[in-house]
Scaffold this motif. Sequence first.
Motif, PDB file in Angstrom:
ATOM      1  N   GLY A   1       0.806  -1.220   0.000  1.00  0.00           N
ATOM      2  CA  GLY A   1       0.000   0.000   0.000  1.00  0.00           C
ATOM      3  C   GLY A   1       0.837   1.266   0.000  1.00  0.00           C
ATOM      4  O   GLY A   1       0.528   2.217  -0.704  1.00  0.00           O
ATOM      5  N   SER A   2       1.875   1.304   0.800  1.00  0.00           N
ATOM      6  CA  SER A   2       2.762   2.467   0.822  1.00  0.00           C
ATOM      7  C   SER A   2       3.600   2.444  -0.443  1.00  0.00           C
ATOM      8  O   SER A   2       4.137   1.416  -0.819  1.00  0.00           O
ATOM      9  CB  SER A   2       3.667   2.421   2.057  1.00  0.00           C
ATOM     10  OG  SER A   2       2.876   2.401   3.224  1.00  0.00           O
ATOM     11  N   ARG A   3       3.700   3.582  -1.080  1.00  0.00           N
ATOM     12  CA  ARG A   3       4.339   3.647  -2.392  1.00  0.00           C
ATOM     13  C   ARG A   3       5.669   4.405  -2.350  1.00  0.00           C
ATOM     14  O   ARG A   3       5.851   5.322  -1.565  1.00  0.00           O
ATOM     15  CB  ARG A   3       3.447   4.373  -3.377  1.00  0.00           C
ATOM     16  CG  ARG A   3       2.032   3.886  -3.436  1.00  0.00           C
ATOM     17  CD  ARG A   3       1.843   2.909  -4.553  1.00  0.00           C
ATOM     18  NE  ARG A   3       0.459   2.789  -4.924  1.00  0.00           N
ATOM     19  CZ  ARG A   3      -0.341   1.857  -4.461  1.00  0.00           C
ATOM     20  NH1 ARG A   3       0.097   0.994  -3.593  1.00  0.00           N
ATOM     21  NH2 ARG A   3      -1.587   1.786  -4.863  1.00  0.00           N
ATOM     22  N   TYR A   4       6.552   4.043  -3.265  1.00  0.00           N
ATOM     23  CA  TYR A   4       7.768   4.819  -3.492  1.00  0.00           C
ATOM     24  C   TYR A   4       7.438   5.885  -4.525  1.00  0.00           C
ATOM     25  O   TYR A   4       7.008   5.574  -5.629  1.00  0.00           O
ATOM     26  CB  TYR A   4       8.911   3.928  -4.011  1.00  0.00           C
ATOM     27  CG  TYR A   4      10.177   4.721  -4.225  1.00  0.00           C
ATOM     28  CD1 TYR A   4      11.064   4.926  -3.180  1.00  0.00           C
ATOM     29  CD2 TYR A   4      10.456   5.311  -5.455  1.00  0.00           C
ATOM     30  CE1 TYR A   4      12.209   5.683  -3.356  1.00  0.00           C
ATOM     31  CE2 TYR A   4      11.597   6.069  -5.634  1.00  0.00           C
ATOM     32  CZ  TYR A   4      12.463   6.252  -4.578  1.00  0.00           C
ATOM     33  OH  TYR A   4      13.592   7.008  -4.750  1.00  0.00           O
ATOM     34  N   GLY A   5       7.606   7.129  -4.141  1.00  0.00           N
ATOM     35  CA  GLY A   5       7.355   8.219  -5.069  1.00  0.00           C
ATOM     36  C   GLY A   5       8.639   8.938  -5.433  1.00  0.00           C
ATOM     37  O   GLY A   5       9.073   8.934  -6.574  1.00  0.00           O
ATOM     38  N   CYS A   6       9.266   9.532  -4.430  1.00  0.00           N
ATOM     39  CA  CYS A   6      10.447  10.347  -4.701  1.00  0.00           C
ATOM     40  C   CYS A   6      11.672   9.905  -3.912  1.00  0.00           C
ATOM     41  O   CYS A   6      12.790  10.146  -4.332  1.00  0.00           O
ATOM     42  CB  CYS A   6      10.135  11.809  -4.384  1.00  0.00           C
ATOM     43  SG  CYS A   6       9.853  12.104  -2.616  1.00  0.00           S
ATOM     44  N   GLY A   7      11.481   9.288  -2.761  1.00  0.00           N
ATOM     45  CA  GLY A   7      12.594   8.895  -1.910  1.00  0.00           C
ATOM     46  C   GLY A   7      13.264  10.059  -1.199  1.00  0.00           C
ATOM     47  O   GLY A   7      14.312   9.897  -0.591  1.00  0.00           O
TER      48      GLY A   7
END
Length: 159
Positions: free
Chosen positions: A36-42
């Motif tokens: 559910g938690s996403r990697y977007g920008c780091g």
Amino acid sequence: MSQPFTLTVNGRDHSLDIPATTPLLDVLRNHLGLKGSRYGCGLEQCGACMVLIDGNAEYSCSREVGTLAGRCVTTVEGLGSPEALHPLQRAFLEEQAGQCGYCLSGILVSAKALLDRNPNPTRADVIAALDANLCRCGSHPRILRAVLKAAATLRQEVA
């Protein structure tokens, strides 16, 4: 170097043997299967990776898992289930508050943190609470309506 420790996520303890510097987001997605938690920008810029740590919305992309001993992590999966949606999840569906959905898990988590500390937020309160969450789809009016609708529902459940 790996070290064994226990991480509490969504009310369950998980024994892990990984480097303490591993980002929490990596542990959630790749070790615990919580997608559910996403990697977007780091870079703590977009909020797609937000989780609750002891009830506070925090970025998981840069949070080292070794700093979480004795802390409770809640992901979007811990808010509700398909059979029993959290009022926020239900309101987001009813208001059609997402388009692509990439940002929604972080927004839901941030909204949950807000409603836990302020059960009667104003529109301005919601805007401020979601400031760390970037959504490029243009769903902002529906997202705001959904959070305010969920707040009203939660207040009725308590009354």
